[in-house]
Scaffold this motif. Sequence first.
Motif, PDB file in Angstrom:
ATOM      1  N   VAL A 123      55.534  26.103  39.800  1.00 60.07           N
ATOM      2  CA  VAL A 123      54.408  26.457  40.661  1.00 60.07           C
ATOM      3  C   VAL A 123      53.352  27.195  39.853  1.00 60.07           C
ATOM      4  CG1 VAL A 123      53.698  27.814  42.676  1.00 60.07           C
ATOM      5  CG2 VAL A 123      55.822  26.513  42.741  1.00 60.07           C
ATOM      6  N   TYR A 124      53.795  28.156  39.031  1.00 64.57           N
ATOM      7  CA  TYR A 124      52.854  28.924  38.208  1.00 64.57           C
ATOM      8  C   TYR A 124      52.083  28.004  37.266  1.00 64.57           C
ATOM      9  CZ  TYR A 124      50.909  32.123  34.799  1.00 64.57           C
ATOM     10  OH  TYR A 124      50.046  32.789  33.975  1.00 64.57           O
ATOM     11  N   ASN A 125      52.770  27.056  36.669  1.00 65.26           N
ATOM     12  CA  ASN A 125      52.113  26.148  35.724  1.00 65.26           C
ATOM     13  C   ASN A 125      51.037  25.305  36.385  1.00 65.26           C
ATOM     14  OD1 ASN A 125      53.633  27.083  33.564  1.00 65.26           O
ATOM     15  ND2 ASN A 125      55.260  25.604  33.903  1.00 65.26           N
ATOM     16  N   GLN A 126      51.111  25.122  37.686  1.00 68.49           N
ATOM     17  CA  GLN A 126      50.123  24.324  38.415  1.00 68.49           C
ATOM     18  C   GLN A 126      48.956  25.151  38.959  1.00 68.49           C
ATOM     19  OE1 GLN A 126      52.487  22.290  41.332  1.00 68.49           O
ATOM     20  NE2 GLN A 126      53.516  21.027  39.819  1.00 68.49           N
ATOM     21  N   LEU A 127      49.024  26.466  38.835  1.00 64.67           N
ATOM     22  CA  LEU A 127      47.966  27.327  39.349  1.00 64.67           C
ATOM     23  C   LEU A 127      46.724  27.268  38.476  1.00 64.67           C
ATOM     24  CD1 LEU A 127      49.984  30.577  40.161  1.00 64.67           C
ATOM     25  CD2 LEU A 127      49.024  28.963  41.809  1.00 64.67           C
ATOM     26  N   ASN A 128      45.579  27.558  39.084  1.00 65.72           N
ATOM     27  CA  ASN A 128      44.363  27.791  38.317  1.00 65.72           C
ATOM     28  C   ASN A 128      44.503  29.163  37.676  1.00 65.72           C
ATOM     29  OD1 ASN A 128      43.056  25.380  39.168  1.00 65.72           O
ATOM     30  ND2 ASN A 128      42.626  26.376  41.127  1.00 65.72           N
ATOM     31  N   LYS A 129      44.320  29.212  36.359  1.00 66.79           N
ATOM     32  CA  LYS A 129      44.490  30.466  35.632  1.00 66.79           C
ATOM     33  C   LYS A 129      43.204  30.792  34.870  1.00 66.79           C
ATOM     34  CE  LYS A 129      48.548  28.813  33.989  1.00 66.79           C
ATOM     35  NZ  LYS A 129      48.704  27.744  34.919  1.00 66.79           N
TER      36      LYS A 129
ATOM     37  N   PRO B 143      47.416  33.382  28.330  1.00 70.60           N
ATOM     38  CA  PRO B 143      48.138  32.875  27.151  1.00 70.60           C
ATOM     39  C   PRO B 143      49.053  31.711  27.519  1.00 70.60           C
ATOM     40  CG  PRO B 143      48.867  35.105  27.714  1.00 70.60           C
ATOM     41  CD  PRO B 143      47.861  34.699  28.732  1.00 70.60           C
ATOM     42  N   PRO B 144      49.438  30.934  26.516  1.00 70.06           N
ATOM     43  CA  PRO B 144      50.398  29.852  26.790  1.00 70.06           C
ATOM     44  C   PRO B 144      51.736  30.437  27.251  1.00 70.06           C
ATOM     45  CG  PRO B 144      49.916  30.003  24.437  1.00 70.06           C
ATOM     46  CD  PRO B 144      49.039  30.992  25.130  1.00 70.06           C
ATOM     47  N   PRO B 145      52.476  29.694  28.062  1.00 67.96           N
ATOM     48  CA  PRO B 145      53.734  30.212  28.632  1.00 67.96           C
ATOM     49  C   PRO B 145      54.733  30.724  27.599  1.00 67.96           C
ATOM     50  CG  PRO B 145      53.115  28.172  29.715  1.00 67.96           C
ATOM     51  CD  PRO B 145      52.145  28.364  28.587  1.00 67.96           C
TER      52      PRO B 145
ATOM     53  N   PHE C 210      46.817  44.010  31.129  1.00 70.05           N
ATOM     54  CA  PHE C 210      46.429  42.609  30.954  1.00 70.05           C
ATOM     55  C   PHE C 210      47.056  41.746  32.049  1.00 70.05           C
ATOM     56  CE2 PHE C 210      47.123  38.443  28.741  1.00 70.05           C
ATOM     57  CZ  PHE C 210      45.784  38.047  28.744  1.00 70.05           C
ATOM     58  N   ALA C 211      48.303  42.017  32.388  1.00 70.81           N
ATOM     59  CA  ALA C 211      48.977  41.288  33.469  1.00 70.81           C
ATOM     60  C   ALA C 211      48.249  41.508  34.796  1.00 70.81           C
ATOM     61  CB  ALA C 211      50.438  41.716  33.574  1.00 70.81           C
ATOM     62  N   ALA C 212      47.747  42.723  35.010  1.00 68.19           N
ATOM     63  CA  ALA C 212      46.997  42.992  36.243  1.00 68.19           C
ATOM     64  C   ALA C 212      45.724  42.147  36.283  1.00 68.19           C
ATOM     65  CB  ALA C 212      46.670  44.478  36.350  1.00 68.19           C
ATOM     66  N   TYR C 213      45.053  42.041  35.138  1.00 68.73           N
ATOM     67  CA  TYR C 213      43.876  41.164  35.072  1.00 68.73           C
ATOM     68  C   TYR C 213      44.259  39.719  35.397  1.00 68.73           C
ATOM     69  CZ  TYR C 213      40.982  37.727  32.699  1.00 68.73           C
ATOM     70  OH  TYR C 213      40.274  36.595  32.400  1.00 68.73           O
ATOM     71  N   LEU C 214      45.310  39.218  34.764  1.00 73.81           N
ATOM     72  CA  LEU C 214      45.745  37.843  35.015  1.00 73.81           C
ATOM     73  C   LEU C 214      46.122  37.651  36.485  1.00 73.81           C
ATOM     74  CD1 LEU C 214      47.968  37.164  31.865  1.00 73.81           C
ATOM     75  CD2 LEU C 214      45.660  36.296  32.312  1.00 73.81           C
ATOM     76  N   ASN C 215      46.869  38.612  37.027  1.00 75.10           N
ATOM     77  CA  ASN C 215      47.300  38.546  38.423  1.00 75.10           C
ATOM     78  C   ASN C 215      46.080  38.500  39.347  1.00 75.10           C
ATOM     79  OD1 ASN C 215      49.876  40.331  40.276  1.00 75.10           O
ATOM     80  ND2 ASN C 215      48.247  39.094  41.092  1.00 75.10           N
TER      81      ASN C 215
END
Length: 155
Positions: free
Chosen positions: A33-39, A44-46, A143-148
């Motif tokens: 599901v995460y891989n299909q999200l708009n990011k 960064p790559p998984p 950084f995770a908060a930004y991505l989230n």
Amino acid sequence: MNKKNIKALVIAILIPLAVGALSALLTKDSMQVYNQLNKPALSPPPVVFPIVWAILYILMGISSYMIHKSGAYNRASALKLYTVQLALNLAWPIIFFALQLYLAAFLWLLALIAVLGVMIYRFYRIRPLAAYLQLPYLAWTLFAAYLNWMVFLLN
């Protein structure tokens, strides 16, 4: 370093690594599901995530060991904060990946960042190096908060 201290250090490192492993186990089915999200563009790559988290968990363990072995009168309260942030850390991927509650996950991360900030301050008062070892974790969590936040906005 004697055998007792080596054993305590290994256990201190294994605890956050186990938290990370449990988190990965509980969310492994959600990665598609995460891989299909708009990011966002800075995502960064998984393959980067498990590498970074392994390093951060090792630094957490070393840092907690330093506080535990410090003998400081206030080490117990500092280690309680460490335990709280580990629990918050464990729950975030479940909220984000498994439950797909992106806004709730972002708010959870803000709570983690707040606890982490207080913990780093407490660690610094006991053993500055233990606090410095937590700074990459704080940076990555920001950084995770930004991505989230961006995942929330883009999806």
